[in-house]
Scaffold this active site. Structure first.
Site, PDB file in Angstrom:
ATOM      1  N   ASP A 208      35.021  43.800  76.041  1.00  0.00           N
ATOM      2  CA  ASP A 208      34.943  45.245  76.147  1.00  0.00           C
ATOM      3  C   ASP A 208      35.001  45.684  77.611  1.00  0.00           C
ATOM      4  O   ASP A 208      34.358  45.090  78.474  1.00  0.00           O
ATOM      5  CB  ASP A 208      33.623  45.714  75.512  1.00  0.00           C
ATOM      6  CG  ASP A 208      33.488  47.222  75.491  1.00  0.00           C
ATOM      7  OD1 ASP A 208      34.310  47.876  74.833  1.00  0.00           O
ATOM      8  OD2 ASP A 208      32.560  47.738  76.138  1.00  0.00           O
ATOM      9  N   GLU A 263      36.530  24.065  77.499  1.00  0.00           N
ATOM     10  CA  GLU A 263      35.707  22.898  77.148  1.00  0.00           C
ATOM     11  C   GLU A 263      35.713  22.641  75.643  1.00  0.00           C
ATOM     12  O   GLU A 263      35.341  21.556  75.201  1.00  0.00           O
ATOM     13  CB  GLU A 263      34.262  23.117  77.610  1.00  0.00           C
ATOM     14  CG  GLU A 263      34.085  23.162  79.120  1.00  0.00           C
ATOM     15  CD  GLU A 263      32.645  23.470  79.504  1.00  0.00           C
ATOM     16  OE1 GLU A 263      31.764  23.369  78.620  1.00  0.00           O
ATOM     17  OE2 GLU A 263      32.403  23.815  80.675  1.00  0.00           O
TER      18      GLU A 263
END
Length: 558
Positions: A208, A263
């Site tokens: 956002d 990751e």
């Protein structure tokens, strides 16, 4: 084998949780309500759900005022409910994207409460943006800037000893104090939040106000007039020097986020809500950053062939240059639904009845949102055509809940006493706000809330909602719901290489392009039927007329 590129051409369905489905009859949509509709979402043919904020919140801004970033609002459910929903979506082959709100917290966040209780210059206050006021006794705000929701961007606090104190900065509502992203503790805590949800199985994040995190509010602040003289607006400056919009330093944050995302296997995805100049959007979408950025250009365009072609061409080139895929969207929780925008007509130099969608939606809200000003039949016809065109484009397609029903915006039928949007209250008498696209969905033609829940709906639903109910459209050939189901199924089967080849028609009202695999999309933006190329019709937004494509319609042909 895990698909690392699933997001590139995904159909993503935005759910505004409080208005989707209510499982416990309290009038508010909830997490279990979403879980109960997974079979519907699967039948729709989407690839992912984007979940608007579901965190604990006072709803000063529809949930975008977050009290706790690592929890579920008790009114909506529990973390266990969230885990069950995630598992159900994954079992149905649907990914999950959640909203992250990093620019500001709510004023009920434990950090902000601590800041108010702490002295000037404390570590607690440094997590936010506090400044002394101007004037003899600090009685004037540090600048004359105006917030997005109206009123000043600064709010004065009362110090712990009861005296008038410092001012804190808020781009949006005063209940949404902005974080200080120069503070390393803030940066570390958001990494913790991203890992928290990623570890729970979340596949991606919608960021956002991604262009507003980093700020330069040191020293003497420019006046609003000085900013405007330089050409400042929500797009900031092309050189990245605006005090709080689209600063270059924000990308250092997203590079760190990208390392965390990578990751995971597959890497977590992210898409930026960045209202910036188009020349600056690719950096948000780079592989070293968030990976994708919203393209709102079609959302702001008129229903016009030339505008659509220019926007599509530019954004595909932009995506190719950044290594991302483009995003396409017509409706969301912040704008007037496109079935209504396209039904707002106005006389223009081009002739009578041209659609002014980019401006008309806002003007309609400012004018009180009268239903009698909308040609709903024309708006829906054009919305169906635009959506089918969007589904044919390379890149990600973002849908907003209810658009698959052809749902119209609710205008002035919502009484002032029942409105919730802060934009209405802060600009009362000027605009009616965004509640009209957030009214709970109609699932059935009957019932106290058209199947939304047993206890009514938190925003009033007009009687005409019954005509758009999901159960009245399911299995009905030609309904908007079945059009979306057919188009999304075909889209998944046909999408391959992210390429598009324009086919010249000689008709300025017609857009025609070819996709790899030997299928074509043709949209007639005019009112006169046009001939189609030879081939098999795969799907059409409206019935053909004597083998021709009627006006305001799209067809796919192979």
């Amino acid at each position: 084998m895990k698909d690392h590129n699933w997001w590139r051409q995904a159909a993503v369905y935005q759910i505004y949780p409080r208005s989707f489905a209510d499982s416990n009859g309290d009038g508010l949509g909830d997490i279990r309500g979403i879980t109960g509709k997974v079979s519907y979402l699967k039948s729709l043919g989407i690839d992912a759900v984007w979940l608007s904020p579901f965190y604990p919140s006072a709803l000063a801004d529809g949930g975008y005022d977050v009290d706790d970033y690592r929890n579920v609002d008790p009114k909506l459910g529990t973390l266990e409910d969230f885990d069950e929903m995630t598992a159900a979506l994954h079992d149905a082959g649907i990914k999950l994207i959640v909203d992250i709100v990093p620019n500001h917290s709510s004023n009920r966040h434990k950090w902000f409460k601590e800041a108010l209780a702490s002295p000037k210059g404390s570590a607690a206050r440094d997590r936010y943006i506090f400044r002394d006021g101007l004037g003899e006794n600090g009685e004037l705000p540090p600048s004359d800037w105006v917030s997005v929701f109206g009123g000043p961007t600064w709010e004065r606090i009362t110090e712990p000893d009861g005296s008038p104190g410092q001012w804190y900065f808020h781009i949006f509502a005063k209940e949404q104090p902005d974080f200080n992203w120069d503070n390393l503790e803030v940066r570390a805590d958001f990494l913790k939040t991203l890992r928290f949800w990623s570890d729970r199985g979340v596949d991606g994040f919608r960021i956002d106000v991604a262009h507003a995190l980093t700020k330069d509010l040191e020293g003497a602040l420019p006046t609003r007039a000085e900013l405007e003289a330089k050409g400042a607006d929500a797009e900031g400056f092309l050189d990245g020097s605006h005090p709080y919009w689209d600063r270059n330093e924000v990308h250092e944050i997203y590079a760190q986020w990208r390392k965390l995302f990578n990751e995971y296997n597959p890497p977590r995805t992210a898409v930026a809500e960045a209202w910036v100049h188009t020349d600056r959007r690719p950096r948000y979408a780079s592989p070293e950053g968030l990976g994708q950025a919203f393209n709102f250009d079609l959302l702001q365009a008129d229903f016009d062939a030339a505008q659509f072609r220019t926007i599509i061409t530019k954004n595909l080139a932009e995506a190719a240059a950044s290594g991302a895929s483009s995003t396409w969207v017509f409706s969301n929780h912040d704008v007037v639904r496109h079935a209504t925008r396209y039904g707002l007509t106005a006389a223009t130099p081009a002739g009578e009845g041209e659609i002014m969608a980019g401006l008309a939606g806002k003007e309609w809200l400012l004018d009180g949102g009268r239903r009698e000003d909308v040609n709903a039949e024309l708006g829906l016809r054009r919305a169906r055509a635009a959506s089918l065109l969007m589904f044919a484009l390379p890149g990600s397609a973002y849908l907003y809940q209810g658009e698959e029903l052809g749902l119209q915006e609710v205008g002035n039928e919502i009484p002032d006493s029942e409105r919730q949007d802060p934009a209405f209250y802060r600009n009362k008498g000027v605009e009616i706000g965004r509640d009209g696209c957030r009214v709970p969905l109609p699932w059935t033609t009957e019932g106290s809330s058209f199947g939304f829940g047993d206890g009514g709906a938190h925003l009033p639903q007009p009687e005409w909602f019954a005509a758009y109910a999901a159960d009245s459209q399911a299995g009905i050939h030609g309904s908007t719901l079945e059009l979306y189901r057919a188009a999304l199924r075909l889209r998944r089967e046909l999408q391959a290489v992210e390429e598009l080849e324009w086919i010249e028609t000689g008709n300025p009202k017609v857009l025609h392009f070819n996709r790899p695999g030997g299928w074509q999309s043709i949209t007639n933006f005019g009112d006169t039927p046009v001939d189609l190329p030879p081939g098999v019709v795969l799907v059409s937004s409206a019935p053909l007329e004597h083998g021709k494509l009627p006006g305001n319609s799209t067809v796919w042909v192979r």
